[in-house]
Design an enzyme around this catalytic site. Sequence first.
Site, PDB file in Angstrom:
ATOM      1  N   SER A 237      15.296 -29.441  10.530  1.00 34.20           N
ATOM      2  CA  SER A 237      16.552 -28.962   9.859  1.00 34.20           C
ATOM      3  C   SER A 237      17.292 -30.200   9.123  1.00 34.20           C
ATOM      4  O   SER A 237      17.169 -31.214   9.807  1.00 34.20           O
ATOM      5  CB  SER A 237      17.307 -28.159  10.664  1.00 34.20           C
ATOM      6  OG  SER A 237      16.586 -26.997  11.104  1.00 34.20           O
ATOM      7  N   GLY A 319      17.544 -21.259   5.000  1.00 37.50           N
ATOM      8  CA  GLY A 319      18.490 -20.484   5.799  1.00 37.50           C
ATOM      9  C   GLY A 319      20.008 -21.270   5.377  1.00 37.50           C
ATOM     10  O   GLY A 319      20.716 -20.855   4.926  1.00 37.50           O
ATOM     11  N   CYS A 392      38.657 -26.177  27.261  1.00 40.17           N
ATOM     12  CA  CYS A 392      38.783 -27.107  28.508  1.00 40.17           C
ATOM     13  C   CYS A 392      37.832 -28.194  28.480  1.00 40.17           C
ATOM     14  O   CYS A 392      36.838 -27.980  29.501  1.00 40.17           O
ATOM     15  CB  CYS A 392      39.278 -26.194  29.483  1.00 40.17           C
ATOM     16  SG  CYS A 392      39.653 -27.300  31.092  1.00 40.17           S
TER      17      CYS A 392
END
Length: 464
Positions: A237, A319, A392
Amino acid sequence: MRSHEAGALHGQAGDRGPAWLRVPEDPDVLVRHLWSSGVAKADGVLSVAGVTAPELAEEFGTPLYVVDEDDFRGRARAFALAFPDADIYYAGKAFLCVATARWVAEEGLNLDVCTGGELAVALRAEFPPERIGLHGNNKSVAELRRALQAGVGRIIVDSVEEIARLDALTAELGVQAVVMVRVTAGVEAHTHEYISTSHEDQKFGFSIADGAALDAVRRVVDSPGLTFAGLHSHIGSQIFVTDGFEVAARRVLRLHAQVATELGVVGAELDLGGGFGIAYTTQDDPATPDDLARGLLKIVDDECAALDVAVPRLSLEPGRAIAGPSTFTLYEVGTTKAVGLDGGASRRYVSVDGGMSDNIRPALYSADYSCTLASRDSGAPAVLSRVVGKHCEAGDIVVKDEYLPGDVRAGDLLAVPGTGAYCRSLASNYNHVPRAAVVAVRDGEARVVVRRESEDDLLALDLG
């Protein structure tokens, strides 16, 4: 090994940022190629398809994924036009909802899904099942049965167990399954290790090198309920060059020829996957669909000529290249602070009301993003800033390094481009934060396509 979850996200750039990041003359000006075609900026206020960022924030809240529908459709159409003789499957894992599935169908593309949940979305959208392909390295019997009953056009097999499951299911249901065999070509694309998917040591596909791929094809051919359609390869990708595709195509086509010679079966189709890169920052220079078509078609034609085999029908699975640039995420600033660095320098931290729950990619892949002040004009000089979330975690970073106006303050809106792929898809409820809404904008109208989660949604699953 990393000593902290934040890892390499911290302490790399000093007060100047990475080498590729330049101080802008005017931090209010858009870097045009990072944004969808419908985005504009006037007097410091960002708008998309005629709707301003403040209007979107007021009506729908923040954080908010904002999709430029015409841009999404245009990118889908561009692939169809660039590859008129190929089958283009939109990779639903990038981002899928009922609305986008319908856009993909209307623009003439096919749809790639990889779980029962993604298939359910496609069927809810009434996507033509014969134009759906089902991926996945561990499809359950229930998922395979549903795909066969729905009449999906092809199933990409990824294991010996799956071939056996399909063999049994086709006999049980009295149907024929069209399958492709996913192979690993031993090519490691120039990308992050976790999103490179064609080197040998990983979970996807059958290896060409050790003969597993040929054996898998033999098993498919020997199964009376399965029809062998061809070979499938995917090398990774966020890829910007075609070198990896060339090497992969050569190795896969050699197997294609071997299958024809040894098994007497000619695969009608060759799928080279997707993974085409997009521009997240000024360092990225992606190819256009036309550029990709010229390069990939030549690669396949040349390799087939060298092997003296007929050219199979090509299929591709973009995509990110369709969904990614079409969307930006809109945040509201909550706090700012300056943090001292070595040598007397400092970095400005800008905290927004989202973070790793709506975009995990910076923490997961060390991905870089850009951003801009979206709600007002500013004449303040540019200051190196780090945009962080509300979670956090020290590694909760949205944009590692960006030059923003020095007067960015609480209540301002920031927009981060290129968030249409793998942001909402990978979103979580970490710290029990409800997931953000997705809004599509077209011709001056905005509508919710995926509603914002509420605390009631979160608590509905908690049975106490």
